[in-house]
Write a protein that holds these residues in place. Structure first.
Motif, PDB file in Angstrom:
ATOM      1  N   SER A   1       0.774  -1.171  -0.149  1.00 15.62           N
ATOM      2  CA  SER A   1      -0.016  -0.054   0.007  1.00 15.62           C
ATOM      3  C   SER A   1       0.815   1.380  -0.081  1.00 15.62           C
ATOM      4  N   PHE A   2       2.110   1.155  -0.035  1.00 19.08           N
ATOM      5  CA  PHE A   2       2.991   2.313  -0.074  1.00 19.08           C
ATOM      6  C   PHE A   2       3.756   2.434  -1.258  1.00 19.08           C
ATOM      7  N   PRO A   3       4.475   3.662  -1.473  1.00 24.86           N
ATOM      8  CA  PRO A   3       5.325   3.560  -2.841  1.00 24.86           C
ATOM      9  C   PRO A   3       6.637   2.716  -2.624  1.00 24.86           C
ATOM     10  N   VAL A   4       6.881   2.350  -3.835  1.00 24.39           N
ATOM     11  CA  VAL A   4       8.189   1.458  -4.105  1.00 24.39           C
ATOM     12  C   VAL A   4       8.888   1.635  -5.312  1.00 24.39           C
ATOM     13  N   VAL A   5      10.226   2.316  -5.071  1.00 27.58           N
ATOM     14  CA  VAL A   5      11.081   2.783  -6.277  1.00 27.58           C
ATOM     15  C   VAL A   5      12.373   2.058  -6.388  1.00 27.58           C
ATOM     16  N   GLU A   6      12.686   1.395  -7.243  1.00 28.01           N
ATOM     17  CA  GLU A   6      13.950   0.599  -7.298  1.00 28.01           C
ATOM     18  C   GLU A   6      15.035   1.324  -8.215  1.00 28.01           C
ATOM     19  N   ASN A   7      16.272   0.850  -8.110  1.00 27.91           N
ATOM     20  CA  ASN A   7      17.459   1.176  -8.940  1.00 27.91           C
ATOM     21  C   ASN A   7      17.868   2.419  -8.505  1.00 27.91           C
ATOM     22  N   PHE A   8      18.068   2.770  -7.290  1.00 23.38           N
ATOM     23  CA  PHE A   8      18.847   3.949  -6.845  1.00 23.38           C
ATOM     24  C   PHE A   8      20.347   3.318  -6.629  1.00 23.38           C
ATOM     25  N   HIS A   9      21.211   4.337  -7.090  1.00 23.57           N
ATOM     26  CA  HIS A   9      22.653   3.909  -6.897  1.00 23.57           C
ATOM     27  C   HIS A   9      23.161   4.242  -5.571  1.00 23.57           C
ATOM     28  N   ILE A  10      22.615   3.352  -4.735  1.00 19.71           N
ATOM     29  CA  ILE A  10      22.876   3.441  -3.080  1.00 19.71           C
ATOM     30  C   ILE A  10      23.286   2.119  -2.718  1.00 19.71           C
ATOM     31  N   GLY A  11      24.486   2.230  -2.117  1.00 19.43           N
ATOM     32  CA  GLY A  11      25.040   0.602  -1.681  1.00 19.43           C
ATOM     33  C   GLY A  11      26.186   0.336  -2.374  1.00 19.43           C
ATOM     34  N   HIS A  12      26.492  -0.856  -2.566  1.00 22.77           N
ATOM     35  CA  HIS A  12      27.583  -1.607  -3.081  1.00 22.77           C
ATOM     36  C   HIS A  12      27.642  -1.396  -4.462  1.00 22.77           C
ATOM     37  N   CYS A  13      27.930  -0.191  -4.960  1.00 22.97           N
ATOM     38  CA  CYS A  13      27.875   0.063  -6.407  1.00 22.97           C
ATOM     39  C   CYS A  13      28.785   1.185  -6.718  1.00 22.97           C
ATOM     40  N   GLN A  14      29.148   1.598  -8.157  1.00 19.61           N
ATOM     41  CA  GLN A  14      29.629   2.744  -8.414  1.00 19.61           C
ATOM     42  C   GLN A  14      28.567   3.393  -9.480  1.00 19.61           C
ATOM     43  N   PRO A  15      28.395   4.731  -9.614  1.00 17.98           N
ATOM     44  CA  PRO A  15      28.411   5.563  -8.412  1.00 17.98           C
ATOM     45  C   PRO A  15      27.755   5.049  -7.192  1.00 17.98           C
ATOM     46  N   ASN A  16      28.314   5.471  -6.037  1.00 21.26           N
ATOM     47  CA  ASN A  16      27.507   5.174  -4.530  1.00 21.26           C
ATOM     48  C   ASN A  16      27.096   6.473  -3.816  1.00 21.26           C
ATOM     49  N   TYR A  17      25.743   7.005  -3.974  1.00 19.20           N
ATOM     50  CA  TYR A  17      25.561   8.050  -3.549  1.00 19.20           C
ATOM     51  C   TYR A  17      25.387   8.133  -2.180  1.00 19.20           C
ATOM     52  N   GLY A  18      26.009   8.967  -1.320  1.00 18.97           N
ATOM     53  CA  GLY A  18      25.459   9.096   0.028  1.00 18.97           C
ATOM     54  C   GLY A  18      24.272   9.781   0.621  1.00 18.97           C
ATOM     55  N   VAL A  19      23.645   9.352   1.524  1.00 20.79           N
ATOM     56  CA  VAL A  19      22.432   9.889   1.803  1.00 20.79           C
ATOM     57  C   VAL A  19      22.228   9.875   3.523  1.00 20.79           C
ATOM     58  N   PRO A  20      21.928  11.172   4.168  1.00 16.13           N
ATOM     59  CA  PRO A  20      21.395  10.935   5.697  1.00 16.13           C
ATOM     60  C   PRO A  20      20.385  10.395   6.317  1.00 16.13           C
ATOM     61  N   LEU A  21      20.374   9.533   7.313  1.00 14.11           N
ATOM     62  CA  LEU A  21      19.528   8.564   7.756  1.00 14.11           C
ATOM     63  C   LEU A  21      18.953   9.360   9.142  1.00 14.11           C
ATOM     64  N   GLY A  22      17.796   9.182   9.116  1.00 19.44           N
ATOM     65  CA  GLY A  22      16.945  10.081  10.514  1.00 19.44           C
ATOM     66  C   GLY A  22      16.458  11.398  10.076  1.00 19.44           C
ATOM     67  N   VAL A  23      16.554  11.737   8.892  1.00 18.70           N
ATOM     68  CA  VAL A  23      15.923  12.997   8.591  1.00 18.70           C
ATOM     69  C   VAL A  23      14.742  12.799   7.616  1.00 18.70           C
ATOM     70  N   ASN A  24      13.898  13.928   7.475  1.00 19.91           N
ATOM     71  CA  ASN A  24      12.707  13.795   6.782  1.00 19.91           C
ATOM     72  C   ASN A  24      13.099  13.571   5.215  1.00 19.91           C
ATOM     73  N   ALA A  25      12.234  12.574   4.609  1.00 23.03           N
ATOM     74  CA  ALA A  25      12.444  12.428   3.023  1.00 23.03           C
ATOM     75  C   ALA A  25      10.987  12.254   2.532  1.00 23.03           C
ATOM     76  N   LYS A  26      10.904  12.504   1.292  1.00 28.32           N
ATOM     77  CA  LYS A  26       9.796  12.301   0.490  1.00 28.32           C
ATOM     78  C   LYS A  26       9.824  11.525  -1.029  1.00 28.32           C
ATOM     79  N   LEU A  27       9.349  10.329  -1.124  1.00 27.76           N
ATOM     80  CA  LEU A  27       9.324   9.431  -2.013  1.00 27.76           C
ATOM     81  C   LEU A  27       7.959   9.581  -3.110  1.00 27.76           C
ATOM     82  N   THR A  28       8.365  10.004  -4.198  1.00 25.51           N
ATOM     83  CA  THR A  28       7.326  10.045  -5.258  1.00 25.51           C
ATOM     84  C   THR A  28       7.503   9.306  -6.210  1.00 25.51           C
ATOM     85  N   THR A  29       6.423   8.838  -7.022  1.00 30.97           N
ATOM     86  CA  THR A  29       6.572   7.982  -8.267  1.00 30.97           C
ATOM     87  C   THR A  29       6.027   8.606  -9.745  1.00 30.97           C
TER      88      THR A  29
END
Length: 302
Positions: free
Chosen positions: A262-290
């Motif tokens: 029942s919630f939005p799900v988006v894949e293929n973010f270059h975050i994690g074990h990959c290059q490029p690997n984009y850094g993101v803060p955890l614990g701050v507010n975020a908005k995911l749209t599709t």
């Protein structure tokens, strides 16, 4: 959630290796990247330690972590690389001391356990981002990976959309909440412990490396049955690194698992074990749209 102070040129930062010893050549190359950003880099005493006695090993890793947070001249802490064993030191960390000395703490992979533990007990924003030796070395790093460190200086919010990578929507909608999460294995390992990730009203980030499709399915099912998807506001799927044939199976697992939520799900973010690997803060507010797929994240620094 408490945000650490933004970095500026001339700031001193520490590199520690709480998940395992680091490669000296790769670390030297990564240090050069930080120094080119104007940072004064110091090494934890035990970043190269290879110790057979597990108790001594954990004491040394804990020593470097505590010293980096306790030292008032250090403004940020970067992990050198991943590995294993951070869960062992989580119960021994002085979280009250960390809360009283808020500063940037940056890493991913096995460091996921510490990112969530520090959030739970120190109320400190932490950072899921590329590590100094394993991601910023000359062979691996990309311009995008290196540039993600700039967010620690600017204090500006982040926007990740299809200009960064071709995003794919699995389930449509809009969700807003704290961005939390990290490596799927470590999130699963934390279930039932005081260091379990808090997904209530949150956007959950998951990523993984070299795990077979059946195990990805098993871990997602474990999280589901533990109730972690009951109150999430969205899921951000980072990189799931695997061999091509296995990766196809993993994509099907992800599609099948998240298609009817029942919630939005988006894949293929270059975050994690990959290059490029984009850094993101955890614990701050975020908005995911599709429509279009996009992740907006508040700054992690003040």
């Amino acid at each position: 959630m408490n945000k650490p102070r933004a970095l500026k040129k001339g700031d001193r930062v520490a590199i520690i290796a709480p998940a395992g010893p680091t490669d000296k050549e790769q670390l030297t190359q990564g240090i050069r990247v930080l120094e080119e950003r104007g940072l004064d880099v110091v090494l934890g005493r035990h970043v190269f330690d290879v110790e057979e006695d597990i108790d001594i090993l954990d004491q040394n890793r804990l020593f470097d972590l505590h010293e980096a947070f306790r030292n008032p001249s250090i403004r940020g802490i970067f992990c050198a690389n991943g590995g294993f064993g951070t869960a062992r030191i989580a119960p021994k960390i002085d979280y009250a001391m960390i809360k009283g000395n808020p500063k940037i703490f940056w890493g991913y992979s096995d460091i996921t356990y510490l990112l969530n533990a520090i959030q739970n007990f120190s109320n400190l924003v932490t950072f899921h981002g590329p590590m100094v030796a394993s991601d910023l070395n000359d062979e691996e790093r990309t311009t995008e990976t290196e540039s993600s460190i700039l967010s620690l200086f600017t204090g500006e919010p982040l926007t990740y959309d299809s200009r960064n990578s071709p995003l794919n929507t699995i389930t449509y909608g809009t969700g807003e909440g704290r961005l939390i999460g990290g490596n799927l294995t470590l999130l699963t390992n934390g279930l039932g412990t005081p260091y379990q990730v808090n997904t209530n009203g949150a956007i959950l980030l998951i990523e993984e490396v070299q795990e077979p499709a059946f195990k990805v399915n098993l871990m997602l099912t474990h999280l589901q049955q533990a109730g972690l998807f009951d109150t999430v506001k969205g899921v951000v799927i980072g990189n799931f690194q695997a061999e091509p044939d296995e990766h196809k199976k993993i994509k099907k697992v992800l599609q099948d698992f998240f298609t009817r939520v029942s919630f939005p799900v988006v894949e293929n973010f270059h975050i994690g074990h990959c290059q490029p690997n984009y850094g993101v803060p955890l614990g701050v507010n975020a908005k995911l749209t599709t429509s279009p797929p996009r992740l907006e994240v508040d700054s992690g620094v003040r």
